[in-house]
Scaffold this active site. Structure first.
Site, PDB file in Angstrom:
ATOM      1  N   HIS A 101       0.839  -1.196   0.000  1.00 51.59           N
ATOM      2  CA  HIS A 101       0.000   0.000   0.000  1.00 51.59           C
ATOM      3  C   HIS A 101       0.872   1.243   0.000  1.00 51.59           C
ATOM      4  O   HIS A 101       2.014   1.224   0.447  1.00 51.59           O
ATOM      5  CB  HIS A 101      -0.938   0.024   1.211  1.00 51.59           C
ATOM      6  CG  HIS A 101      -0.232  -0.142   2.516  1.00 51.59           C
ATOM      7  ND1 HIS A 101       0.171  -1.369   2.998  1.00 51.59           N
ATOM      8  CD2 HIS A 101       0.171   0.778   3.430  1.00 51.59           C
ATOM      9  CE1 HIS A 101       0.787  -1.202   4.157  1.00 51.59           C
ATOM     10  NE2 HIS A 101       0.804   0.089   4.434  1.00 51.59           N
ATOM     11  N   HIS A 103       0.797   5.210   1.253  1.00 47.53           N
ATOM     12  CA  HIS A 103       0.130   6.239   2.051  1.00 47.53           C
ATOM     13  C   HIS A 103       0.148   7.563   1.288  1.00 47.53           C
ATOM     14  O   HIS A 103       1.203   7.976   0.790  1.00 47.53           O
ATOM     15  CB  HIS A 103       0.886   6.490   3.363  1.00 47.53           C
ATOM     16  CG  HIS A 103       0.885   5.342   4.315  1.00 47.53           C
ATOM     17  ND1 HIS A 103       0.012   5.269   5.379  1.00 47.53           N
ATOM     18  CD2 HIS A 103       1.649   4.223   4.382  1.00 47.53           C
ATOM     19  CE1 HIS A 103       0.247   4.153   6.067  1.00 47.53           C
ATOM     20  NE2 HIS A 103       1.244   3.499   5.481  1.00 47.53           N
TER      21      HIS A 103
HETATM   22  P1  5GP Z   1       1.734   0.464   7.396  1.00 47.17           P
HETATM   23  O1  5GP Z   1       2.185   0.789   8.791  1.00 47.17           O
HETATM   24  O2  5GP Z   1       1.638  -1.024   7.149  1.00 47.17           O
HETATM   25  O3  5GP Z   1       2.507   1.191   6.334  1.00 47.17           O
HETATM   26  O4  5GP Z   1       0.279   1.086   7.290  1.00 47.17           O
HETATM   27  C1  5GP Z   1      -0.903   0.365   7.526  1.00 47.17           C
HETATM   28  C2  5GP Z   1      -2.016   1.384   7.643  1.00 47.17           C
HETATM   29  O5  5GP Z   1      -3.254   0.714   7.493  1.00 47.17           O
HETATM   30  C3  5GP Z   1      -2.056   2.081   8.994  1.00 47.17           C
HETATM   31  O6  5GP Z   1      -1.923   3.497   8.798  1.00 47.17           O
HETATM   32  C4  5GP Z   1      -3.411   1.699   9.584  1.00 47.17           C
HETATM   33  O7  5GP Z   1      -4.028   2.765  10.258  1.00 47.17           O
HETATM   34  C5  5GP Z   1      -4.202   1.302   8.353  1.00 47.17           C
HETATM   35  N1  5GP Z   1      -5.191   0.263   8.594  1.00 47.17           N
HETATM   36  C6  5GP Z   1      -5.015  -0.909   9.267  1.00 47.17           C
HETATM   37  N2  5GP Z   1      -6.143  -1.650   9.234  1.00 47.17           N
HETATM   38  C7  5GP Z   1      -7.054  -0.934   8.538  1.00 47.17           C
HETATM   39  C8  5GP Z   1      -8.421  -1.186   8.167  1.00 47.17           C
HETATM   40  O8  5GP Z   1      -9.010  -2.225   8.492  1.00 47.17           O
HETATM   41  N3  5GP Z   1      -9.039  -0.233   7.435  1.00 47.17           N
HETATM   42  C9  5GP Z   1      -8.414   0.933   7.068  1.00 47.17           C
HETATM   43  N4  5GP Z   1      -9.114   1.807   6.357  1.00 47.17           N
HETATM   44  N5  5GP Z   1      -7.134   1.209   7.399  1.00 47.17           N
HETATM   45  C10 5GP Z   1      -6.462   0.282   8.120  1.00 47.17           C
END
Ligand code: 5GP
Ligand code: ZN
Length: 138
Positions: A101, A103
């Site tokens: 993903h 951001h």
């Molecule tokens: P990472 O730390 O892996 O780069 O980012 C994962 C992101 O996914 C985090 O910012 C977290 O808030 C978001 N996230 C985790 N679970 C969910 C979910 O079930 N729905 C949504 N919309 N965001 C999520």
């Protein structure tokens, strides 16, 4: 390919609800559930790729074009003053959801969002070693 234990696969397929901003055949864009700023959103491919290293090249190319499109819309719609694009790979790098993903983090004057890293000075020995080692793999 989908991973049946992956929440983002389920969001991509519409099996888990999300606040969607955009969808096409390959991607979904939706609001992060724990936003660091107003409008913080995630771009995901609908297919499951654990991280950047597993990502299909064609999807990788489309992803940055899409980031530009959504980011441009954010600047216009949300009147943000800037935009951070962030993409984490591996636990040590802050990845918590192991479905690739991107951001999109709109930035505003005086927001409380902090994306900080130490800035050391680059020395010649390190620079040359890094160049040499990298050249063997690129
Ligand atoms: P990472 O730390 O892996 O780069 O980012 C994962 C992101 O996914 C985090 O910012 C977290 O808030 C978001 N996230 C985790 N679970 C969910 C979910 O079930 N729905 C949504 N919309 N965001 C999520
Ligand atoms: Zn997935």
């Amino acid at each position: 390919m989908k991973d049946e234990n992956c929440i983002f696969c389920k969001i991509g397929a519409g099996e888990i609800p999300s606040y969607q901003l955009y969808e096409d055949d390959d991607f979904k864009v939706f609001l992060d559930l724990s936003p660091t700023s107003f409008g913080h959103a995630l771009i995901i491919p609908k297919e499951h790729y654990k991280n950047l290293f597993e990502l299909d090249d064609n999807i990788a190319a489309k992803a940055l074009v899409l980031a530009k499109k959504i980011g441009t819309a954010m600047m216009q719609a949300l009147h943000c003053d800037g935009l951070n694009i962030l993409q984490n790979n591996g636990e040590i790098a802050g990845q918590t959801m192991f479905h690739f993903h991107i951001h999109l983090i709109p930035r505003y004057e005086n927001d409380n969002t902090k994306i900080i890293f130490d800035q050391n000075s680059l020395n010649e020995e390190d620079a040359k070693k890094i160049q040499e080692e990298m050249a063997r793999f690129i």
